[in-house]
Design a protein around this motif. Structure first.
Motif, mmCIF file in Angstrom:
data_model
loop_
_atom_site.group_PDB
_atom_site.id
_atom_site.type_symbol
_atom_site.label_atom_id
_atom_site.label_comp_id
_atom_site.label_asym_id
_atom_site.label_seq_id
_atom_site.Cartn_x
_atom_site.Cartn_y
_atom_site.Cartn_z
ATOM 1 N N LEU A 161 0.848 -1.188 0.000
ATOM 2 C CA LEU A 161 0.000 0.000 0.000
ATOM 3 C C LEU A 161 0.883 1.238 0.000
ATOM 4 N N ALA A 162 0.555 2.217 -0.840
ATOM 5 C CA ALA A 162 1.347 3.443 -0.906
ATOM 6 C C ALA A 162 0.464 4.594 -1.351
ATOM 7 N N GLU A 163 0.945 5.818 -1.108
ATOM 8 C CA GLU A 163 0.262 7.012 -1.587
ATOM 9 C C GLU A 163 0.621 7.240 -3.052
ATOM 10 N N SER A 164 -0.374 7.660 -3.847
ATOM 11 C CA SER A 164 -0.116 7.975 -5.246
ATOM 12 C C SER A 164 0.290 9.437 -5.379
ATOM 13 N N LYS A 165 0.803 9.796 -6.544
ATOM 14 C CA LYS A 165 1.190 11.190 -6.779
ATOM 15 C C LYS A 165 -0.001 12.130 -6.676
ATOM 16 N N ALA A 166 -1.185 11.616 -7.003
ATOM 17 C CA ALA A 166 -2.389 12.445 -6.965
ATOM 18 C C ALA A 166 -2.975 12.545 -5.564
ATOM 19 N N GLY A 167 -2.345 11.860 -4.577
ATOM 20 C CA GLY A 167 -2.853 11.917 -3.219
ATOM 21 C C GLY A 167 -3.772 10.776 -2.861
ATOM 22 N N GLY A 168 -3.974 9.853 -3.791
ATOM 23 C CA GLY A 168 -4.811 8.693 -3.513
ATOM 24 C C GLY A 168 -3.983 7.556 -2.948
#
Length: 539
Positions: free
Chosen positions: A213-220
């Motif tokens: 699980l990780a944060e995406s560049k878009a904040g998702g």
């Protein structure tokens, strides 16, 4: 002296397909022989395993037949009596295969192995039955890949309603924890029934096997496997007044607000930390209940909407278009269907239908526009600010409105999108369809539709669908001849009644093919047109 007729001979040949009949006894459509009594009429064949037998059965009995061998999670294919085929597609899975048979998805929660789980879903989801041992929710992609979220305190036994498990006061006094089973995963929310006494923060421990699980560049949020491939995605978590998620025009609700989201490691334990905006929660203008963190996991939704007053895209039970408040908030929806079976085919007609459950008015106003999207998009990164381009050429506008009152009850809104589908068939990238209000400042163009994820207790889900009637293009006829002899002037000479021949071919095996001939002068003037009888392809 007898005169020979001299013409320039041009044979233009097209093939039209229709199913050829085989012995009806092979399909079980005949009465038994030598019986002294009249047998009951044979029941129509409703399905066959392959395209050939389905086409034959449809032709013989005069009704469509399902081609079971071509069924997928999102598509059905039918053979029609006239020799054509029909594709019915949904944006996301509506059926799954279990023990060799296809079953309609049903996310109603049932007890299974000491937990709650959807009856039939693409995702293997387990939801806690309460207590402090099992995860809040666990998702298994395979025997080697899983993902789970743990609530930091023991959970009460949930209240079950349809596909939702609600843990009363599990997130604090007046704060319920809600887990919703979806066809391709789950959604977990905290519903604040009343204003909290101060700032709140939620920490969920993450347990995973061969998934990260990780944060995406878009904040998702993204979930990737060991090869780095994204297998799931979620829009940036937000919170909003519960009225915002209702089908009725949300003219009085505030715009959704982003949540500070972090994925961190503390002492070797991965944590998902959600911190709602304290000012929003404390604002006297905020209407409660407030929904915190609608996070969808597993799979990228293929029907979604974006709002001009929100930083990300929105999934859930509904699709919306237009403006609920005469232009203050603008909303557009995006849908994508699997159209692989029709690529390279002759599309005869296509219709997209959505169940219109609510509208700004029974007066349709300027209507709703459907446009072909020419830029790629994903649910996890789609926002109002970065919408893909939608092509105006070939667009269609539909002026109907349903669901606003008893004078225009809910009904299907039907969009003829033959031009759009023909573009996909011809090789244009399939990036789906954009729906938008023909006027985005007039409430009469506001519409609410069922989404693929629609699952409201007591209401029958009616997901978006695309129906395409198509046929295969026949192969170019070969060995065209009129029994003519070519003279030294390069013109074909023949008798007054020439015989024309050509070999018929068609991609749909065992169908009949008709040859259309045309005789014209070298200048292009048509002298004669005619057609052959229908013959078996290849003869």
């Amino acid at each position: 002296m007898r005169r020979t007729v001299v013409v320039g001979l041009v044979a233009a040949i097209a093939a039209t397909s229709a199913s050829v009949a085989e012995a009806s006894a092979a399909l079980g459509l005949t009465r038994p022989a030598s019986t002294p009594t009249t047998a009951a009429p044979a029941q129509p064949v409703t399905e066959r395993p392959d395209r050939i037998s389905a086409a034959l059965a449809a032709r013989l009995q005069g009704s469509r037949v399902l081609i079971t061998g071509e069924t997928t999670e999102t598509t059905l294919s039918y053979a029609e009596p006239n020799g054509s085929f029909t594709l019915e597609a949904n944006p996301a899975p509506v059926r799954v295969q279990r023990d060799g048979a296809w079953q309609a998805i049903d996310t109603t929660l049932i007890q299974r192995d000491g937990a709650w789980a959807p009856k039939v879903a693409k995702a293997e989801v387990e939801i806690s039955a309460g207590g402090g041992q099992a995860p809040l929710v666990k998702l298994e992609r395979s025997d080697t890949e899983s993902f789970a979220l743990n609530w930091p305190t023991a959970l009460p036994a949930p209240t079950i309603e349809g596909n939702k498990a609600t843990y009363i006061d599990a997130a604090g006094p007046g704060a319920d924890l809600v887990v919703t089973a979806l066809a391709t995963g789950f959604r977990h929310d905290v519903v604040l029934r009343e204003r909290p006494s101060g700032p709140v923060e939620y920490k969920l421990a993450v347990e995973s096997e061969n998934l990260t699980l990780a944060e995406s560049k878009a904040g998702g949020l993204t979930l990737t496997n060991e090869d780095g491939k994204k297998v799931a995605a979620a829009s940036p978590p937000v919170m909003y007044e519960a009225a915002t998620d209702q089908p009725a025009p949300e003219a009085t609700a505030q715009a959704p607000v982003a949540i500070d989201t972090q994925v961190v490691n503390e002492g070797g334990q991965q944590l998902l930390i959600l911190t709602p905006d304290a000012e929003f929660l404390a604002d006297p203008a905020t209407q409660y209940p407030v929904v915190v963190d609608p996070t969808t996991t597993l799979g990228v939704s293929s029907d979604i909407f974006v709002r001009s007053d929100q930083a990300d895209s929105t999934g859930g039970d509904y699709l919306k278009v237009g403006s609920p408040n005469n232009g203050t908030t603008k909303i557009r929806s995006y849908l994508k269907f699997n159209v692989a079976p029709i690529v390279g085919k002759h599309v005869i007609s296509a219709e997209m239908r959505l169940w219109n459950m609510d509208s700004g008015s029974c007066d349709p106003g300027y209507g709703v526009i459907a446009r072909r999207v020419i830029g790629a998009w994903e649910q996890s990164s789609l926002t109002w600010a970065n919408q893909p381009t939608a092509y105006a050429t070939g667009e269609t506008t539909v002026k109907t409105a349903y669901g606003a009152s008893g004078s225009c009850v809910a009904n299907w809104m039907r969009f003829p999108i033959t031009n759009i589908t023909q573009a996909w068939s011809a090789g244009s990238p399939n990036n789906g369809v954009q729906l938008r209000g023909a006027s985005e400042t007039d409430i009469r163009s506001y519409r609410v539709f069922h989404s693929t994820n629609f699952d409201v207790v007591g209401t029958t889900p009616r997901p978006p669908a695309l129906t395409v009637n198509y046929n295969s293009y026949p192969a170019t006829a070969t060995t065209v001849t009129g029994g003519a002899v070519t003279g030294i002037d390069k013109v074909a000479y023949t008798g007054a009644t020439p015989a024309l021949y050509a070999a018929a071919a068609d991609a749909d095996a065992r169908t009949q093919t008709r040859l259309d001939f045309e005789v014209s002068t070298l200048a292009g003037s048509v002298l004669w047109r005619g057609s052959s009888a229908s013959v078996s392809a290849g003869t």
